[in-house]
Design an enzyme around this catalytic site. Structure first.
Site, short mmCIF file in Angstrom:
data_model
loop_
_atom_site.label_atom_id
_atom_site.label_comp_id
_atom_site.label_asym_id
_atom_site.label_seq_id
_atom_site.Cartn_x
_atom_site.Cartn_y
_atom_site.Cartn_z
N HIS A 287 28.01 31.84 74.50
CA HIS A 287 29.34 31.65 73.91
C HIS A 287 29.28 31.49 72.38
O HIS A 287 30.14 32.00 71.67
CB HIS A 287 30.03 30.45 74.53
N HIS A 364 68.56 56.02 39.69
CA HIS A 364 67.77 55.06 40.49
C HIS A 364 66.48 54.69 39.77
O HIS A 364 65.40 55.20 40.12
CB HIS A 364 67.44 55.67 41.86
#
Length: 462
Positions: A287, A364
């Protein structure tokens, strides 16, 4: 591209924790997209949540523990292994104690219960751990895990603890579809020589011959065996030694211990939070090594995602603007792609040079020219259109039409002087003229836009 999944109904399990010995009830509930797998300690105030991710791993002594803000859940690996193998991404796991039930020591009961209900496909796509380079991790005991890039997820495990009873064992899983039969039923195991130490360490309080295989790796007389039974709290249990396992426990597979280690490895790798594309090769996995390796993989994936793609814009393009005009019906002022650098079976790289001469910059925005996001999407779509039309004969007779746009994100503004490099790839194979692609646009190696797009190729001329 594969979609995320959850379950269709609640599932309930009852049992005892392997290490705590405490009685526990566990309920698995469906969860929405991008929820991931999370635990909820419903026995505590406010029912705190603990995500099942490697960042929250705190203990790895004989099992894997996740913990957040002092609230922990122990022995998560068997359930996570089953969920990963069945492709389940989003569930809430409610638990009324700190340790999951050990059940029979395997993942079989979880798999069987889930397979009795429906697994539900959700709207969002899965993300994968898919690395371009191999990664390896070794520890001082000689244990080692290696990741090798591959398109499919496969696992190989070598068990070699220099133990005569266990010997050297090998197990592999080439298809997750085989998990239910070949891996899920394989139980946890322990060596007889370890039992006294584990009991004195406050572990395996819920251990029993019904939920673990005890491998007899040392000689022990009846008196010592009785003392050991008392130490384990199993003085009423009749224990005898026959062959290589306690009470002559019959192995389900000759390499059941190695297969169980593979089961554990999948459960620990599930803590990545995303499925893996690659071949994992492990020698003596445990683990601590598994979860440390999972952390390495997650870090490597983040670094790979941050790394700047390398595009050589000085080389001769595959298609120049004249070639593009022969494929796309778009014309000024709405032809928003300048050249195509490459096309593969799965994707395309296109380029948009942004200049102050673009007509939209007049409004823009005056004094602050910014390329509209909707036109970035259109430029990306035109790149995808070239890809789509490159797959048909006489592309000038066809058009591509938008059907859907998903997961659009704008990461930085695009201004005059920038060059956008669009890198798009198929999300799923082209079928019936439907082209589903996802990709990103880069300016100087930084992502400016990302999106998923669905379009249809239609023959409308000729």
């Amino acid at each position: 591209m594969l979609k995320q999944k959850t379950i269709s109904a609640n599932l309930t399990f009852k049992g005892f924790g392997l290490h705590t010995g405490k009685e526990v009830k566990l309920i698995i509930e469906p969860a929405g997209v991008n929820h991931g797998i999370q635990f909820s300690r419903i026995d505590l105030d406010n029912q705190p949540l603990i995500p099942a991710t490697v960042e929250f791993v705190t203990e790895t002594n004989r099992s894997t523990t996740v913990e957040k803000n002092g609230v922990k859940v122990i022995t998560v690996e068997h359930l996570l292994s089953a969920l990963y193998a069945l492709g389940i991404d989003n569930v809430l796991i409610k638990i009324n104690n700190e340790e999951l039930p050990i059940l029979d020591g395997s993942a079989a009961q979880y798999v069987e219960a889930i397979n009795k209900i429906s697994i539900v496909e959700q709207s969002e796509t899965k993300s994968f751990i898919s690395l371009k380079k191999s990664i390896t991790l070794k520890d001082e005991s000689g244990a080692e895990i290696l990741y090798v890039p591959a398109e499919e997820f496969t696992l190989s495990v070598v068990l070699d603890y220099n133990n005569k009873v266990l010997g050297t064992q090998y197990a592999e899983l080439r298809k997750l579809e085989d998990y239910a039969e070949e891996i899920a039923p394989c139980r946890t195991f322990v060596l007889l020589s370890e039992l006294e130490y584990l009991a004195n360490s406050g572990l395996i309080k819920g251990g029993d011959i019904d939920n673990a295989i005890v491998m007899v790796d040392k000689k022990i007389d009846d008196a010592s065996l009785s003392k050991l039974a008392v130490l384990l709290g199993k003085q009423d249990l009749k224990i005898n030694i026959q062959g290589n396992t306690l009470n002559n426990c019959e192995l389900k597979q000759i390499n059941e211990p190695a297969r169980h280690k593979l089961l554990d490895l999948i459960g620990d790798l599930a803590l990545l939070g995303s499925p893996i594309k690659g071949h994992i090769i492990a020698k003596k996995p445990g683990h601590k090594l598994n979860t440390s390796f999972a952390s390495m993989l997650k870090k490597a994936m983040k670094e790979q995602e941050k790394s700047k793609p390398m595009y050589d814009l000085t080389k001769e393009p595959l298609y120049d603007i004249n070639d593009i005009e022969n494929m796309l019906p778009h014309r000024y002022p709405f032809l928003l792609i300048d050249k195509i650098m490459e096309i593969t079976e799965e994707g395309i790289v296109g380029v948009k040079n942004v200049t102050k001469n673009e007509p939209y910059f007049q409004g823009h925005f005056p004094g602050n020219p910014v390329m509209p996001g909707v036109l970035q999407i259109e430029a990306m779509a035109q790149t995808g259109g070239v890809f789509s039309l490159s797959k048909v004969e006489d592309p000038h007779l066809y058009s591509t039409y938008f059907m859907k746009i998903d997961n659009v994100k704008f990461k930085r503004k695009v201004i005059p002087g920038d060059t956008i490099v669009f890198d798009l790839n198929l999300i799923s194979p082209i079928r019936r003229g439907l082209v589903h692609m996802g990709g990103k646009g880069y300016v100087n190696g930084q992502v400016c836009i990302e999106a998923e797009m669905l379009a249809q190729v239609v023959k409308d001329r000729g």
